[in-house]
Design a protein around this motif. Structure first.
Motif, PDB file in Angstrom:
ATOM      1  N   PRO A 200      -1.059  -4.081   4.777  1.00  0.00           N
ATOM      2  CA  PRO A 200      -2.355  -4.023   4.090  1.00  0.00           C
ATOM      3  C   PRO A 200      -2.892  -5.426   3.789  1.00  0.00           C
ATOM      4  O   PRO A 200      -2.129  -6.353   3.535  1.00  0.00           O
ATOM      5  N   GLN A 201      -4.205  -5.555   3.818  1.00  0.00           N
ATOM      6  CA  GLN A 201      -4.848  -6.850   3.572  1.00  0.00           C
ATOM      7  C   GLN A 201      -5.876  -6.706   2.449  1.00  0.00           C
ATOM      8  O   GLN A 201      -6.702  -5.788   2.468  1.00  0.00           O
ATOM      9  N   VAL A 202      -5.822  -7.646   1.490  1.00  0.00           N
ATOM     10  CA  VAL A 202      -6.724  -7.641   0.343  1.00  0.00           C
ATOM     11  C   VAL A 202      -7.579  -8.900   0.382  1.00  0.00           C
ATOM     12  O   VAL A 202      -7.081  -9.990   0.675  1.00  0.00           O
ATOM     13  N   LEU A 203      -8.859  -8.733   0.068  1.00  0.00           N
ATOM     14  CA  LEU A 203      -9.771  -9.882  -0.002  1.00  0.00           C
ATOM     15  C   LEU A 203     -10.316  -9.986  -1.426  1.00  0.00           C
ATOM     16  O   LEU A 203     -10.929  -9.037  -1.935  1.00  0.00           O
ATOM     17  N   PHE A 204     -10.082 -11.139  -2.058  1.00  0.00           N
ATOM     18  CA  PHE A 204     -10.602 -11.398  -3.399  1.00  0.00           C
ATOM     19  C   PHE A 204     -11.853 -12.273  -3.271  1.00  0.00           C
ATOM     20  O   PHE A 204     -11.817 -13.311  -2.598  1.00  0.00           O
ATOM     21  N   VAL A 228       2.110  -7.367   1.791  1.00  0.00           N
ATOM     22  CA  VAL A 228       0.656  -7.303   1.648  1.00  0.00           C
ATOM     23  C   VAL A 228       0.137  -8.720   1.873  1.00  0.00           C
ATOM     24  O   VAL A 228       0.745  -9.688   1.414  1.00  0.00           O
ATOM     25  N   VAL A 229      -0.968  -8.843   2.581  1.00  0.00           N
ATOM     26  CA  VAL A 229      -1.583 -10.141   2.842  1.00  0.00           C
ATOM     27  C   VAL A 229      -2.846 -10.261   1.998  1.00  0.00           C
ATOM     28  O   VAL A 229      -3.599  -9.295   1.857  1.00  0.00           O
ATOM     29  N   ALA A 230      -3.060 -11.440   1.427  1.00  0.00           N
ATOM     30  CA  ALA A 230      -4.253 -11.655   0.598  1.00  0.00           C
ATOM     31  C   ALA A 230      -5.081 -12.805   1.141  1.00  0.00           C
ATOM     32  O   ALA A 230      -4.546 -13.812   1.600  1.00  0.00           O
ATOM     33  N   ARG A 231      -6.387 -12.646   1.083  1.00  0.00           N
ATOM     34  CA  ARG A 231      -7.352 -13.692   1.397  1.00  0.00           C
ATOM     35  C   ARG A 231      -8.237 -13.891   0.164  1.00  0.00           C
ATOM     36  O   ARG A 231      -8.287 -13.048  -0.730  1.00  0.00           O
ATOM     37  N   SER A 232      -8.979 -14.983   0.141  1.00  0.00           N
ATOM     38  CA  SER A 232      -9.968 -15.196  -0.907  1.00  0.00           C
ATOM     39  C   SER A 232     -11.168 -15.909  -0.311  1.00  0.00           C
ATOM     40  O   SER A 232     -11.053 -16.611   0.697  1.00  0.00           O
ATOM     41  N   ALA A 233     -12.347 -15.704  -0.932  1.00  0.00           N
ATOM     42  CA  ALA A 233     -13.573 -16.323  -0.429  1.00  0.00           C
ATOM     43  C   ALA A 233     -14.598 -16.365  -1.549  1.00  0.00           C
ATOM     44  O   ALA A 233     -14.433 -15.720  -2.590  1.00  0.00           O
ATOM     45  N   ALA A 272     -11.959  -7.138   8.061  1.00  0.00           N
ATOM     46  CA  ALA A 272     -10.505  -7.106   8.236  1.00  0.00           C
ATOM     47  C   ALA A 272      -9.786  -6.561   7.018  1.00  0.00           C
ATOM     48  O   ALA A 272      -8.621  -6.162   7.112  1.00  0.00           O
ATOM     49  N   ALA A 273     -10.445  -6.541   5.862  1.00  0.00           N
ATOM     50  CA  ALA A 273      -9.782  -6.148   4.616  1.00  0.00           C
ATOM     51  C   ALA A 273      -9.657  -4.635   4.483  1.00  0.00           C
ATOM     52  O   ALA A 273     -10.526  -3.879   4.911  1.00  0.00           O
ATOM     53  N   ASP A 274      -8.553  -4.225   3.883  1.00  0.00           N
ATOM     54  CA  ASP A 274      -8.402  -2.824   3.474  1.00  0.00           C
ATOM     55  C   ASP A 274      -8.974  -2.627   2.077  1.00  0.00           C
ATOM     56  O   ASP A 274      -9.481  -1.557   1.748  1.00  0.00           O
ATOM     57  N   VAL A 275      -8.871  -3.674   1.255  1.00  0.00           N
ATOM     58  CA  VAL A 275      -9.373  -3.637  -0.118  1.00  0.00           C
ATOM     59  C   VAL A 275     -10.132  -4.927  -0.388  1.00  0.00           C
ATOM     60  O   VAL A 275      -9.641  -6.015  -0.082  1.00  0.00           O
ATOM     61  N   VAL A 276     -11.337  -4.797  -0.954  1.00  0.00           N
ATOM     62  CA  VAL A 276     -12.134  -5.957  -1.370  1.00  0.00           C
ATOM     63  C   VAL A 276     -12.299  -5.881  -2.885  1.00  0.00           C
ATOM     64  O   VAL A 276     -12.767  -4.886  -3.415  1.00  0.00           O
ATOM     65  N   ILE A 277     -11.896  -6.954  -3.565  1.00  0.00           N
ATOM     66  CA  ILE A 277     -11.952  -6.976  -5.031  1.00  0.00           C
ATOM     67  C   ILE A 277     -12.812  -8.150  -5.476  1.00  0.00           C
ATOM     68  O   ILE A 277     -12.509  -9.306  -5.165  1.00  0.00           O
ATOM     69  N   THR A 278     -13.892  -7.845  -6.164  1.00  0.00           N
ATOM     70  CA  THR A 278     -14.701  -8.888  -6.791  1.00  0.00           C
ATOM     71  C   THR A 278     -14.123  -9.156  -8.178  1.00  0.00           C
ATOM     72  O   THR A 278     -13.442  -8.308  -8.754  1.00  0.00           O
ATOM     73  N   GLU A 326       0.977  -0.081  -5.328  1.00  0.00           N
ATOM     74  CA  GLU A 326       0.191   1.037  -4.792  1.00  0.00           C
ATOM     75  C   GLU A 326       0.010   0.916  -3.283  1.00  0.00           C
ATOM     76  O   GLU A 326       0.192   1.898  -2.544  1.00  0.00           O
ATOM     77  N   LEU A 327      -0.341  -0.269  -2.815  1.00  0.00           N
ATOM     78  CA  LEU A 327      -0.583  -0.446  -1.383  1.00  0.00           C
ATOM     79  C   LEU A 327       0.692  -0.280  -0.568  1.00  0.00           C
ATOM     80  O   LEU A 327       0.682   0.313   0.518  1.00  0.00           O
ATOM     81  N   ILE A 328       1.796  -0.810  -1.069  1.00  0.00           N
ATOM     82  CA  ILE A 328       3.071  -0.662  -0.354  1.00  0.00           C
ATOM     83  C   ILE A 328       3.486   0.802  -0.309  1.00  0.00           C
ATOM     84  O   ILE A 328       3.929   1.315   0.730  1.00  0.00           O
ATOM     85  N   ARG A 329       3.350   1.477  -1.438  1.00  0.00           N
ATOM     86  CA  ARG A 329       3.715   2.901  -1.492  1.00  0.00           C
ATOM     87  C   ARG A 329       2.869   3.718  -0.518  1.00  0.00           C
ATOM     88  O   ARG A 329       3.379   4.582   0.219  1.00  0.00           O
ATOM     89  N   THR A 330       1.560   3.436  -0.482  1.00  0.00           N
ATOM     90  CA  THR A 330       0.674   4.170   0.424  1.00  0.00           C
ATOM     91  C   THR A 330       1.021   3.883   1.881  1.00  0.00           C
ATOM     92  O   THR A 330       1.045   4.785   2.716  1.00  0.00           O
ATOM     93  N   ALA A 331       1.332   2.620   2.188  1.00  0.00           N
ATOM     94  CA  ALA A 331       1.689   2.246   3.553  1.00  0.00           C
ATOM     95  C   ALA A 331       2.977   2.929   3.995  1.00  0.00           C
ATOM     96  O   ALA A 331       3.080   3.392   5.138  1.00  0.00           O
ATOM     97  N   GLU A 332       3.943   3.018   3.092  1.00  0.00           N
ATOM     98  CA  GLU A 332       5.216   3.673   3.426  1.00  0.00           C
ATOM     99  C   GLU A 332       5.013   5.163   3.653  1.00  0.00           C
ATOM    100  O   GLU A 332       5.641   5.763   4.533  1.00  0.00           O
ATOM    101  N   GLN A 333       4.146   5.764   2.858  1.00  0.00           N
ATOM    102  CA  GLN A 333       3.875   7.198   3.033  1.00  0.00           C
ATOM    103  C   GLN A 333       3.188   7.475   4.363  1.00  0.00           C
ATOM    104  O   GLN A 333       3.472   8.483   5.028  1.00  0.00           O
ATOM    105  N   GLU A 334       2.296   6.593   4.780  1.00  0.00           N
ATOM    106  CA  GLU A 334       1.589   6.782   6.061  1.00  0.00           C
ATOM    107  C   GLU A 334       2.509   6.599   7.237  1.00  0.00           C
ATOM    108  O   GLU A 334       2.309   7.215   8.299  1.00  0.00           O
ATOM    109  N   GLN A 335       3.566   5.778   7.065  1.00  0.00           N
ATOM    110  CA  GLN A 335       4.506   5.528   8.159  1.00  0.00           C
ATOM    111  C   GLN A 335       5.552   6.637   8.285  1.00  0.00           C
ATOM    112  O   GLN A 335       6.148   6.800   9.336  1.00  0.00           O
ATOM    113  N   SER A 336       5.793   7.333   7.189  1.00  0.00           N
ATOM    114  CA  SER A 336       6.855   8.369   7.196  1.00  0.00           C
ATOM    115  C   SER A 336       6.350   9.701   7.760  1.00  0.00           C
ATOM    116  O   SER A 336       5.171   9.898   7.957  1.00  0.00           O
TER     117      SER A 336
END
Length: 336
Positions: A200-204, A228-233, A272-278, A326-336
């Motif tokens: 998962p990728q997060v953009l702040f 989880v990978v994070a970016r900022s801008a 590219a982001a899965d989640v964008v947080i302002t 939350e993101l790790i848990r969701t990713a693991e559930q989607e893979q299982s």
């Protein structure tokens, strides 16, 4: 032959005229009319004095408190009389003076307002056009070899746009090319990201990308351990990261913190982001389908003391832990 009498009654012999022709006079008059507007002249001087040799429409929009359509109208008037040319790169349009009009524009501005074009002569050698083209083209060739899935022209466009975006706020031009390389690499990674095969990728996002968005991204990368990978801008990035934030980033990331710098928000990062947080600063991001959006009301480190910045860090750390779990848990559930 007609003979004209002077006021004294003397005959005046006609002399061959060298006046400008009717057609040429009409063209010059149209150009002068287009230039007879204060905002257009300011736009023209901004472009003429820009060390990059061109200006982005987003730069020119900041010259006056007018709407974007009004800015576009004034620029179109200057283009219609062939004073300006334009080129769209990514989401922005860049303007430069038409080459065969450069001398005339410079003479006009220097004659009536000398200070408007002085920066061109004093521009650092780093920003000289020939050197810019050579270094940027060489960098683009290197990066294009690393991403064979993209056309070299696309990579070159991204590298050029990355350079000019960073140059708008850079105070030390000597670091522009290395910063461009890091920024362009990130953009290319975002552009070629495989959602199905990546974490998962997060953009702040905040306004200046000099404080809380940088802290949040660093905390994600520390707490998630690569899961989880994070970016900022920033919508209007500052020239440097806030000093108090910089010291805390060093505590979180060590030497890696020295590589951080404010970056402009791009469509590549948003898509590219899965989640964008302002970050509670009132920024509104373009809505991309399939991307989750959230807003964290977090204090601004630029207005806080050292203790205040540490409190903001702790607040962000708690939010980040919950998000990462939350993101790790969701990713693991989607893979299982």
């Amino acid at each position: 032959m007609n003979v004209t009498l002077t006021d004294a009654g003397e005959a005046c012999s006609p002399v061959a005229t060298h006046a400008i022709g009717q057609e040429a006079a009409g063209a010059v008059a149209a150009t002068l009319k287009a230039l007879s507007d204060p905002l257009r002249l300011r736009m023209l001087s901004a472009i003429a004095s820009d060390p990059r040799g061109e200006s982005c429409v987003c730069d020119l929009a900041e010259l006056a408190d007018v709407s974007q359509p009004t800015v576009s109208h004034h620029l179109k008037v200057l283009k219609d009389v062939d004073v300006l040319t334009s080129e769209r790169r990514g989401t922005w349009v860049w303007y430069r003076i038409t080459p065969n009009r450069r001398g005339a524009v410079t003479a006009l501005l220097e004659s009536f307002a000398p200070a408007t074009v002085a920066p061109v002569a004093d521009a650092p050698a780093e920003n000289a056009r020939p050197d810019f083209d050579i270094r940027i083209t060489h960098l683009a060739d290197e990066l294009a070899a690393e991403v064979p899935g993209l056309r070299p022209e696309t990579v070159l466009s991204i590298v050029r746009e990355s350079y000019t975006s960073l140059a708008r706020t850079a105070k030390v031009t000597g670091a522009l090319v290395p910063l461009t390389e890091r920024f362009a690499r990130q953009r290319l990674a975002d552009l070629t990201r495989d959602r199905d095969g990546s974490v998962p990728q997060v953009l702040f996002v905040c306004v200046a990308n000099a404080g809380r968005s940088q802290l949040a991204a660093a905390l994600v990368n520390q707490i998630a351990g690569g899961r989880v990978v994070a970016r900022s801008a920033g919508s209007r990035p500052a020239d440097v990261i806030h000093p108090r934030v910089r010291s805390i980033l060093a505590e979180i990331e060590g030497d890696v913190a020295a590589e951080r710098f404010p970056k402009p928000l791009t469509d590549d990062a948003l898509r590219a982001a899965d989640v964008v947080i302002t970050m509670g600063c009132g920024d509104v991001c373009p809505v991309i389908p399939g991307v989750r959006y959230d807003d964290w009301a977090v204090g601004d480190p630029a207005l806080a003391s050292r203790a205040g910045v540490e409190a903001i860090r702790d607040d962000l750390a708690a939010r980040v832990r919950a998000l990462v779990d939350e993101l790790i848990r969701t990713a693991e559930q989607e893979q299982s």
